[in-house]
Design an enzyme around this catalytic site. Structure first.
Site, PDB file in Angstrom:
ATOM      1  N   ARG A 245       1.063  -1.171   0.092  1.00  0.00           N
ATOM      2  CA  ARG A 245       0.278   0.012   0.129  1.00  0.00           C
ATOM      3  C   ARG A 245       0.862   1.453   0.184  1.00  0.00           C
ATOM      4  O   ARG A 245       0.555   2.526   0.717  1.00  0.00           O
ATOM      5  CB  ARG A 245      -0.847   0.142   1.394  1.00  0.00           C
ATOM      6  CG  ARG A 245      -1.773  -0.902   1.206  1.00  0.00           C
ATOM      7  CD  ARG A 245      -2.861  -1.037   0.325  1.00  0.00           C
ATOM      8  NE  ARG A 245      -3.640  -2.624   0.146  1.00  0.00           N
ATOM      9  CZ  ARG A 245      -3.041  -3.370  -0.480  1.00  0.00           C
ATOM     10  NH1 ARG A 245      -2.461  -3.175  -1.613  1.00  0.00           N
ATOM     11  NH2 ARG A 245      -3.728  -4.858  -1.105  1.00  0.00           N
TER      12      ARG A 245
ATOM     13  N   SER B 285     -10.868  -1.029   3.305  1.00  0.00           N
ATOM     14  CA  SER B 285     -10.270  -1.757   4.146  1.00  0.00           C
ATOM     15  C   SER B 285      -9.741  -0.356   5.472  1.00  0.00           C
ATOM     16  O   SER B 285      -9.000   0.283   4.447  1.00  0.00           O
ATOM     17  CB  SER B 285      -9.155  -2.450   4.637  1.00  0.00           C
ATOM     18  OG  SER B 285      -9.854  -3.706   3.988  1.00  0.00           O
TER      19      SER B 285
ATOM     20  N   GLU C   7      -5.086   2.884   6.506  1.00  0.00           N
ATOM     21  CA  GLU C   7      -5.002   2.671   4.458  1.00  0.00           C
ATOM     22  C   GLU C   7      -5.497   4.201   4.208  1.00  0.00           C
ATOM     23  O   GLU C   7      -5.032   4.503   3.484  1.00  0.00           O
ATOM     24  CB  GLU C   7      -5.658   1.658   4.958  1.00  0.00           C
ATOM     25  CG  GLU C   7      -5.046   1.318   3.030  1.00  0.00           C
ATOM     26  CD  GLU C   7      -5.386   0.263   2.171  1.00  0.00           C
ATOM     27  OE1 GLU C   7      -5.583  -1.146   3.643  1.00  0.00           O
ATOM     28  OE2 GLU C   7      -6.237   0.156   1.058  1.00  0.00           O
TER      29      GLU C   7
HETATM   30  P1  FAD Z   1      -8.667   8.839  -4.174  1.00  0.00           P
HETATM   31  O1  FAD Z   1      -9.110   7.943  -3.109  1.00  0.00           O
HETATM   32  O2  FAD Z   1      -8.878   9.266  -5.034  1.00  0.00           O
HETATM   33  O3  FAD Z   1      -6.873   9.223  -3.432  1.00  0.00           O
HETATM   34  C1  FAD Z   1      -6.256   7.615  -2.353  1.00  0.00           C
HETATM   35  C2  FAD Z   1      -4.967   8.856  -2.578  1.00  0.00           C
HETATM   36  O4  FAD Z   1      -4.389   9.136  -4.146  1.00  0.00           O
HETATM   37  C3  FAD Z   1      -4.967  10.344  -2.662  1.00  0.00           C
HETATM   38  O5  FAD Z   1      -3.855  10.533  -1.722  1.00  0.00           O
HETATM   39  C4  FAD Z   1      -4.789  11.089  -3.386  1.00  0.00           C
HETATM   40  O6  FAD Z   1      -4.312  12.511  -3.174  1.00  0.00           O
HETATM   41  C5  FAD Z   1      -4.160  10.308  -4.250  1.00  0.00           C
HETATM   42  N1  FAD Z   1      -4.354  10.127  -5.952  1.00  0.00           N
HETATM   43  C6  FAD Z   1      -5.409   9.328  -6.824  1.00  0.00           C
HETATM   44  N2  FAD Z   1      -5.373   9.737  -7.845  1.00  0.00           N
HETATM   45  C7  FAD Z   1      -3.947  10.313  -7.904  1.00  0.00           C
HETATM   46  C8  FAD Z   1      -3.019  10.718  -9.067  1.00  0.00           C
HETATM   47  N3  FAD Z   1      -3.225  10.930 -10.350  1.00  0.00           N
HETATM   48  N4  FAD Z   1      -1.618  11.377  -8.895  1.00  0.00           N
HETATM   49  C9  FAD Z   1      -1.432  11.168  -7.901  1.00  0.00           C
HETATM   50  N5  FAD Z   1      -2.441  10.980  -6.878  1.00  0.00           N
HETATM   51  C10 FAD Z   1      -3.194  10.864  -7.141  1.00  0.00           C
HETATM   52  N6  FAD Z   1      -8.025  -0.911  -2.490  1.00  0.00           N
HETATM   53  C11 FAD Z   1      -7.474  -2.159  -2.173  1.00  0.00           C
HETATM   54  O7  FAD Z   1      -6.107  -1.569  -1.965  1.00  0.00           O
HETATM   55  N7  FAD Z   1      -7.566  -3.449  -2.777  1.00  0.00           N
HETATM   56  C12 FAD Z   1      -9.442  -4.069  -2.109  1.00  0.00           C
HETATM   57  O8  FAD Z   1      -9.050  -4.917  -3.123  1.00  0.00           O
HETATM   58  C13 FAD Z   1     -10.038  -2.151  -2.166  1.00  0.00           C
HETATM   59  N8  FAD Z   1     -10.941  -3.050  -2.272  1.00  0.00           N
HETATM   60  C14 FAD Z   1     -11.625  -1.675  -2.112  1.00  0.00           C
HETATM   61  C15 FAD Z   1     -13.055  -2.067  -1.823  1.00  0.00           C
HETATM   62  C16 FAD Z   1     -14.441  -0.965  -1.177  1.00  0.00           C
HETATM   63  C17 FAD Z   1     -15.720  -1.319  -1.150  1.00  0.00           C
HETATM   64  C18 FAD Z   1     -13.756   0.141  -1.462  1.00  0.00           C
HETATM   65  C19 FAD Z   1     -14.170   1.912  -0.932  1.00  0.00           C
HETATM   66  C20 FAD Z   1     -12.274   0.585  -1.437  1.00  0.00           C
HETATM   67  C21 FAD Z   1     -11.403  -0.488  -1.026  1.00  0.00           C
HETATM   68  N9  FAD Z   1      -9.968   0.124  -1.132  1.00  0.00           N
HETATM   69  C22 FAD Z   1      -9.035  -1.464  -1.899  1.00  0.00           C
HETATM   70  C23 FAD Z   1      -9.239   1.752  -2.052  1.00  0.00           C
HETATM   71  C24 FAD Z   1      -9.266   1.999  -3.025  1.00  0.00           C
HETATM   72  O9  FAD Z   1     -10.419   1.539  -4.101  1.00  0.00           O
HETATM   73  C25 FAD Z   1      -7.711   2.453  -3.382  1.00  0.00           C
HETATM   74  O10 FAD Z   1      -7.087   2.451  -2.882  1.00  0.00           O
HETATM   75  C26 FAD Z   1      -7.534   3.083  -4.777  1.00  0.00           C
HETATM   76  O11 FAD Z   1      -6.388   2.039  -5.114  1.00  0.00           O
HETATM   77  C27 FAD Z   1      -7.687   4.634  -4.543  1.00  0.00           C
HETATM   78  O12 FAD Z   1      -7.754   5.245  -5.344  1.00  0.00           O
HETATM   79  P2  FAD Z   1      -9.026   6.546  -5.834  1.00  0.00           P
HETATM   80  O13 FAD Z   1      -8.727   7.341  -7.564  1.00  0.00           O
HETATM   81  O14 FAD Z   1     -10.076   6.820  -5.838  1.00  0.00           O
HETATM   82  O15 FAD Z   1      -8.166   7.535  -5.288  1.00  0.00           O
END
Ligand code: FAD
Length: 312
Positions: free
Chosen positions: A172, A222, A292
């Protein structure tokens, strides 16, 4: 006024003012962004970066907001959501994806092209940018295992391409968390596969996810990283915390590692419940649970860069 100058300078950019981020976060919580923009091209991202730099304003970059708790006071300055940049291109065994594309769509695009390696990601609701930032993973797979290179824009406006090894991926974590560059594009290197095998694996993982996770409620997935040698959900369950309600938030009855929004929860409900879990687990097991989920933004008592705001 600053916002009018901003709109004049970027006539084709989607701009929203004082926009509640609860409309975009997966937890359905979070205060407003002073200015929220949705660039559609690298040039627009660069223009915003330059403008924000000249005006000495903070810039926050979001993807799908699925791993975020934005505090109830919201985010000052400019918030950039990259979900309008979502092109996915297949070139032989490579997939070249813009940062705002959904990881789920990328996983399905790989399946359609009979490419294997991204099946594990078929239910992770993040964007590609967020997936790189977090080194998203599930069921023994992580995006770092299939990333060839990542193109970023630095906060100074310089375009750079990093090879996988330069991003120091671990559980992560990627180096983007320290350097804060903006992820623009990712090249995945996959292998040729059998479409029936890929489909079977994706269906299997979807079934597992749907049966174990409370997908019927808003959440951020999570909440905590997995402490070495333990399962967070089990620790929380054994501490008797499963089902605990805090304001509108609840430790999920289906999976104790998730906090669900059951009744108009605020970000404060989430944050206080996270603190409570950390305290109880530390007292009971001497284990420090590390979130996380990224907690960003400000408490309610703030003055906007763009207008005087009374204390709430
Ligand atoms: P955001 O939530 O928008 O941002 C997260 C971080 O990334 C922030 O600090 C943001 O500034 C940074 N960021 C986003 N985009 C960029 C960019 N283009 N450039 C630089 N920084 C950026 N995660 C897992 O790893 N495994 C799983 O199985 C998993 N299951 C999930 C299930 C559910 C129901 C939910 C709601 C979430 C789950 N997640 C899981 C968490 C999440 O989907 C991941 O961490 C995902 O990678 C976050 O991506 P995001 O675009 O939503 O990021």
């Amino acid at each position: 006024m600053l916002i009018e100058e901003f709109k004049k300078d970027f006539p084709s950019l989607i701009i929203k003012e004082n926009e509640p981020l609860s409309l975009y976060t997966y937890t359905k919580t979070g205060g407003p962004a002073d200015i929220l923009v949705f660039p559609k091209t690298t040039e627009e991202v660069n223009d915003v970066v330059q403008w924000v730099k000249n005006e000495k304003l903070p810039l926050t970059v979001l993807g799908n907001a699925s791993n975020l708790i934005v505090k109830d006071g919201g985010i000052r300055g400019v918030v950039m959501i990259l979900t309008e940049m979502k092109q996915i291109k297949i070139e032989k065994k490579k997939i070249i994806v813009q940062s705002g594309a959904r990881l789920i769509d990328t996983s399905y695009a790989a399946y359609e092209a009979e490419l294997t390696g991204l099946e594990f990601a078929c239910g992770i609701p993040g964007s590609i940018g967020g997936a790189v930032y977090m080194n998203a993973g599930a069921y023994d797979g992580e995006v770092s295992e299939v990333i060839e290179s990542v193109t970023v824009l630095t906060r100074e406006g310089e375009l750079k391409t990093f090879k996988n090894q330069e991003l120091e991926f671990s559980y992560r974590h990627s180096r983007i968390q320290e350097i804060q560059d903006i992820v623009l594009e990712v090249v995945f290197q996959l292998k040729k596969g059998q479409s029936t095998d890929i489909k079977v694996r994706m269906e299997e993982l979807t079934f597992l996810r749907e049966s174990k996770q409370p997908l019927e409620y808003p959440s951020c997935g999570s909440v905590f990283k997995r402490p070495a040698g333990y399962f967070t959900g089990k620790l929380i369950q054994e501490a008797g915390l499963q089902g605990k309600i805090w304001g509108g938030a609840q430790i999920s009855m289906k999976h104790a590692g998730f906090i669900v929004n059951i009744n108009q929860a605020t970000a404060t409900d989430y944050i206080e419940l996270i603190d409570h879990i950390q305290q109880v687990i530390f007292e009971k097991n001497k284990i420090k649970l590390v979130p996380e989920v990224r907690i960003i933004g400000e408490e309610l008592l703030v003055v906007s860069h763009f207008k005087e705001k009374k204390a709430l």
